[in-house]
Design an enzyme around this catalytic site. Structure first.
Site, PDB file in Angstrom:
ATOM      1  N   THR A   1       0.807  -1.223   0.000  1.00 40.67           N
ATOM      2  CA  THR A   1       0.000   0.000   0.000  1.00 40.67           C
ATOM      3  C   THR A   1       0.842   1.277   0.000  1.00 40.67           C
ATOM      4  OG1 THR A   1      -0.101  -0.180   2.423  1.00 40.67           O
ATOM      5  CG2 THR A   1      -1.926  -1.129   1.173  1.00 40.67           C
ATOM      6  N   GLU A   2       2.141   1.162  -0.212  1.00 40.19           N
ATOM      7  CA  GLU A   2       3.035   2.315  -0.080  1.00 40.19           C
ATOM      8  C   GLU A   2       2.644   3.478  -0.983  1.00 40.19           C
ATOM      9  OE1 GLU A   2       5.668  -1.239   1.093  1.00 40.19           O
ATOM     10  OE2 GLU A   2       4.001  -0.833  -0.253  1.00 40.19           O
ATOM     11  N   VAL A   3       2.254   3.201  -2.238  1.00 43.08           N
ATOM     12  CA  VAL A   3       1.976   4.297  -3.171  1.00 43.08           C
ATOM     13  C   VAL A   3       0.797   5.150  -2.709  1.00 43.08           C
ATOM     14  CG1 VAL A   3       2.961   3.153  -5.189  1.00 43.08           C
ATOM     15  CG2 VAL A   3       0.552   2.775  -4.623  1.00 43.08           C
TER      16      VAL A   3
END
Length: 259
Positions: free
Chosen positions: A135-137
């Site tokens: 989920t980093e983006v």
């Protein structure tokens, strides 16, 4: 007494590493990353340990990087952040190249770096309710380190789907994509993982598994001729190993092999 970020124990030739920040959903910070590496170094040197199980306390397996810790790091210089990033890189590389089998026992959500931690392991078992995702983006960050391993594990198409969308997927979807291996009900998770580990311990040569794992990591970037030559050299190396001599002798003599 201060809570340890990681708990370790040895039982029946299995080395257990338990993430122990349940109140923070086992989010990764510098201390936890260092503690996992220390545990792996200890188990690597211990000949009584043949398989590692990576598991966690609490409802979540690992929520990824500790965001408060990341916010603190934003005040650091590039050089300081590079050093911290390399520490995480060293952990993922160590898991991927580790000479002993590492099994992820995922009892809850594994997100961002936590999903990367599980996917770097050799095998993974998860409960049906677990969610997975990079989920980093979605917070302006990038899944930089795990990206390298995920391309190898899933291929470009599936890796892009996960890394660029930032979406979370169910355990069933993760298994279908090849991100995890098996789904097990929570009530049976620990026993199933331990039984699988014991099967590896009693039926397989530790040396043979180590050499096979090493080859899987090293052969993929070679051209065909170089890869086959490397495979031939490893074949020859294995033939002269103590485990191979022991295994073949026992098989020909119709004796059980005691690994």
């Amino acid at each position: 007494m201060e809570q340890q970020p990681v708990l370790i124990k040895i039982d029946k030739r299995i080395g257990y590493i338990t993430l122990n920040r349940p109140e923070k959903r086992n989010a990764l910070n510098e201390e936890m990353v260092d503690s996992i590496k220390v545990a792996l170094n200890m188990f690597e040197k211990d000949e009584s340990v043949k398989v590692i199980i990576l598991r966690a306390e609490g409802k979540a397996f690992c929520a990824g990087a500790d965001l408060a810790y990341l916010q603190q790091l934003q005040q650091n210089s590039y050089e300081d952040n590079l050093a911290d990033s390399r520490s995480l890189k060293d952990l993922f590389q160590k898991i991927y190249t580790y000479p002993k089998i590492i099994i992820a026992q995922v009892q809850g959500h594994a997100l961002a770096g936590g999903c990367g931690l599980a996917s770097a392991c050799d095998f993974s078992f998860a409960v049906p309710e677990a969610k997975f995702g990079y989920t980093e983006v979605r917070i302006g960050f990038i899944p930089a380190i795990v990206l390298v391993l995920l391309l190898r594990k899933l291929g470009e198409g599936k890796a892009k789907q996960l890394l660029l969308s930032g979406e979370t997927i169910t355990a069933a979807e993760a298994r279908e994509m090849g991100l995890i291996n098996w789904i097990v009900e929570e009530s049976n998770l620990s026993a199933t993982v331990e039984a699988f580990a014991q099967n590896l311990i009693t039926q397989n040569s530790g040396e043979a598994m180590a050499l096979t794992k090493e080859m899987i990591g090293r052969v993929q970037d070679r051209d065909l001729e170089d890869a086959l030559e490397y495979a031939a050299s490893m074949n020859a190396k294995a033939r002269g190993s103590e485990d191979c001599q022991k295994g073949i002798a026992a098989f020909l003599n119709k004796q059980p092999i005691q690994w």
